[in-house]
Design an enzyme around this catalytic site. Structure first.
Site, mmCIF file in Angstrom:
data_model
loop_
_atom_site.group_PDB
_atom_site.id
_atom_site.type_symbol
_atom_site.label_atom_id
_atom_site.label_comp_id
_atom_site.label_asym_id
_atom_site.label_seq_id
_atom_site.Cartn_x
_atom_site.Cartn_y
_atom_site.Cartn_z
ATOM 1 N N GLY A 31 40.894 82.448 21.097
ATOM 2 C CA GLY A 31 39.687 83.261 20.956
ATOM 3 C C GLY A 31 39.032 83.602 22.283
ATOM 4 O O GLY A 31 39.666 83.515 23.327
ATOM 5 N N HIS A 37 44.560 89.592 25.569
ATOM 6 C CA HIS A 37 44.920 89.210 24.198
ATOM 7 C C HIS A 37 45.248 90.462 23.373
ATOM 8 O O HIS A 37 46.219 90.490 22.619
ATOM 9 C CB HIS A 37 43.754 88.497 23.507
ATOM 10 C CG HIS A 37 43.380 87.171 24.091
ATOM 11 N ND1 HIS A 37 42.157 86.925 24.649
ATOM 12 C CD2 HIS A 37 44.062 86.000 24.178
ATOM 13 C CE1 HIS A 37 42.087 85.678 25.058
ATOM 14 N NE2 HIS A 37 43.238 85.087 24.788
ATOM 15 N N GLN A 61 45.320 69.991 22.781
ATOM 16 C CA GLN A 61 45.876 70.394 24.080
ATOM 17 C C GLN A 61 44.881 70.252 25.223
ATOM 18 O O GLN A 61 45.188 70.619 26.353
ATOM 19 C CB GLN A 61 46.423 71.822 24.011
ATOM 20 C CG GLN A 61 45.382 72.915 23.926
ATOM 21 C CD GLN A 61 46.017 74.268 23.667
ATOM 22 O OE1 GLN A 61 46.533 74.522 22.584
ATOM 23 N NE2 GLN A 61 46.001 75.145 24.651
ATOM 24 N N ARG A 187 38.399 81.915 30.219
ATOM 25 C CA ARG A 187 37.607 81.028 31.080
ATOM 26 C C ARG A 187 36.786 81.812 32.111
ATOM 27 O O ARG A 187 35.816 81.270 32.637
ATOM 28 C CB ARG A 187 38.506 80.018 31.791
ATOM 29 C CG ARG A 187 39.036 78.944 30.869
ATOM 30 C CD ARG A 187 39.672 77.807 31.669
ATOM 31 N NE ARG A 187 39.835 76.621 30.851
ATOM 32 C CZ ARG A 187 40.887 76.358 30.095
ATOM 33 N NH1 ARG A 187 41.881 77.211 30.044
ATOM 34 N NH2 ARG A 187 40.944 75.250 29.394
HETATM 35 P P1 AMP Z 1 44.687 81.747 25.121
HETATM 36 O O1 AMP Z 1 43.678 82.275 24.155
HETATM 37 O O2 AMP Z 1 44.179 81.651 26.520
HETATM 38 O O3 AMP Z 1 45.371 80.506 24.618
HETATM 39 O O4 AMP Z 1 45.815 82.853 25.204
HETATM 40 C C1 AMP Z 1 46.449 83.347 24.062
HETATM 41 C C2 AMP Z 1 47.630 84.192 24.491
HETATM 42 O O5 AMP Z 1 47.164 85.269 25.306
HETATM 43 C C3 AMP Z 1 48.629 83.408 25.349
HETATM 44 O O6 AMP Z 1 49.943 83.791 24.986
HETATM 45 C C4 AMP Z 1 48.283 83.848 26.745
HETATM 46 O O7 AMP Z 1 49.366 83.741 27.649
HETATM 47 C C5 AMP Z 1 47.895 85.296 26.518
HETATM 48 N N1 AMP Z 1 47.059 85.787 27.609
HETATM 49 C C6 AMP Z 1 45.994 85.157 28.175
HETATM 50 N N2 AMP Z 1 45.502 85.886 29.204
HETATM 51 C C7 AMP Z 1 46.278 86.990 29.293
HETATM 52 C C8 AMP Z 1 46.293 88.141 30.165
HETATM 53 N N3 AMP Z 1 45.410 88.273 31.147
HETATM 54 N N4 AMP Z 1 47.240 89.086 29.961
HETATM 55 C C9 AMP Z 1 48.154 88.956 28.956
HETATM 56 N N5 AMP Z 1 48.185 87.910 28.106
HETATM 57 C C10 AMP Z 1 47.272 86.929 28.270
#
Ligand code: AMP
Length: 280
Positions: A31, A37, A61, A187
Site C-alpha cells: 500500500g 505500483h 517481514q 517510504r
Molecule cells: P511494496 O509496496 O514496497 O512492497 O512494493 C510492492 C511492489 O511494487 C514490489 O514488487 C516493488 O518492487 C514494486 N515497486 C516498489 N517501488 C517501485 C518503483 N519505484 N517502480 C516500480 N515498482 C516498484
C-alpha cells in the site's frame, strides 16, 4: 473494482473468473501506492489479465517494530488510485485473516538470502516468502508482477516459484523514478522536504559508481569515497553498496559480464531506510 477483506469470498470469486477463462494477474503490495505500483497494475492489464492487487503490511517481514509502526498507510487514497487505473480486484486483509495462528514456517534461501538486505534485515526474506506463498495460494494467479527496485526480492521469489512449483509466470518491471531520479517508494512519504532533497544522493551514488566502474576502477576502491561523500551529512548513512551477479547475487568487484550485473545500494536518511539499484 471489487474489494475483499476475507480469503473465502475472494477465492470463490476468482475461481469463477478462472472458470470463465480469465487469466489472473497479481500485484502484491504494502500500500501507500505510488506510480511505481500503478505501473505494475498497468503491466498486468496490458498482458490481458484480470488484475488483483493486494495491500497488506506484512508484520512477518519487518525486523524492526518501529519501522512497521511508522510504515505509511493510506488506504482511502490507494482505493482511489486503483479505481483510476481500472484494477479489477483489491484484496486488503487484516493481519488476523492472513495469520490466524502463529506461523512456524521459515524459509532459507541460502546465499541468496544472506547477502545485502538479508544481512541487514535478518528474517526479512523468510517473512516475504511466507506472505507471498500465502497470497499465491489464495489468489492462484497465472501471472505476477514485481518491481526491479527490489531486485533481491525478485530473485528470491523467482527461486521460491521454481522450488515450490508455483504455476505462475513472473514479470520484473523497471523502477519508476521521480523527475530528479529518486526511486519512487512508499517510504519517501516519511521524508521531510529537506530530507527528500537529500535522498537523491543514493541514486547519484549509483550513477557515480557505474561511471567509475566503467572507467576500470574496482568497487572496493570506489566505496570508501562514496561512503565519505554521503556521510558528510550527519543525517545520511550508507549501509551497503554492492555489485552482484543478477541471478545468483554473488558479490563482484568489477563488471565482469555486462548485462548480468546489478549494482545495489541501501542507506538511511534520518530513520528512513531506502534502497535502490541499477542493472549494469
Ligand atoms: P511494496 O509496496 O514496497 O512492497 O512494493 C510492492 C511492489 O511494487 C514490489 O514488487 C516493488 O518492487 C514494486 N515497486 C516498489 N517501488 C517501485 C518503483 N519505484 N517502480 C516500480 N515498482 C516498484
Amino acid at each position: 473494482m471489487e474489494i475483499f477483506r476475507e480469503i473465502k469470498p475472494l477465492r470463490a470469486f476468482l475461481r469463477e473468473k478462472n472458470k470463465a477463462g480469465f487469466l489472473i494477474g497479481f500485484v502484491p503490495t504494502m500500500g501507500a501506492l505510488h506510480l511505481g505500483h500503478l505501473s505494475l497494475i498497468e503491466a498486468s492489464k496490458k498482458a490481458g489479465c484480470f488484475t488483483v492487487c493486494s495491500i497488506f503490511v506484512n508484520p512477518a517481514q519487518f525486523n524492526n517494530a518501529d519501522d512497521l509502526k511508522k510504515y505509511p498507510r493510506t488506504i482511502e487514497e490507494d482505493v482511489k488510485l486503483l479505481k483510476e487505473v481500472k484494477c479489477d480486484v483489491l484484496f486488503s486483509p487484516t493481519a488476523e485473516e492472513v495469520y490466524p495462528h502463529a506461523s512456524n514456517t521459515q524459509f532459507d534461501f541460502g546465499s541468496l538470502g544472506t547477502t545485502m538486505e538479508g544481512e541487514f534485515r535478518p528474517g526479512h526474506f523468510s517473512g516475504v516468502a511466507l506472505v507471498v506463498s500465502k497470497l499465491f495460494h489464495i489468489v492462484e494467479p497465472d501471472h505476477a508482477f514485481f518491481g526491479q527496485k527490489d531486485w533481491q526480492q525478485f530473485t528470491i521469489i523467482n527461486q521460491l516459484v521454481k522450488d515450490l512449483n508455483f504455476n505462475i509466470q513472473l514479470h520484473p518491471i523497471p523502477t519508476l523514478r521521480e523527475p530528479d531520479g529518486l526511486a519512487m517508494s512508499s517510504r519517501n512519504q516519511r521524508l521531510t522536504e529537506k530530507q527528500r532533497g537529500k535522498a537523491i544522493v543514493f541514486y547519484k551514488s549509483l550513477l557515480e559508481c557505474q561511471s567509475r566502474l566503467s572507467d576500470g576502477e574496482k568497487l572496493d576502491e570506489i566505496t570508501p569515497s562514496i561512503k565519505n561523500k554521503i556521510e558528510q551529512d550527519a543525517e545520511l548513512r550508507l549501509e551497503y553498496l554492492q555489485l552482484a551477479n543478477r541471478e545468483n547475487l554473488s558479490s563482484l568487484n568489477s563488471v565482469e559480464e555486462p548485462n548480468r550485473t546489478v549494482l545495489c545500494i541501501a542507506g538511511f536518511v534520518g530513520d528512513v531506510r531506502l534502497i535502490d539499484n541499477i542493472l549494469l
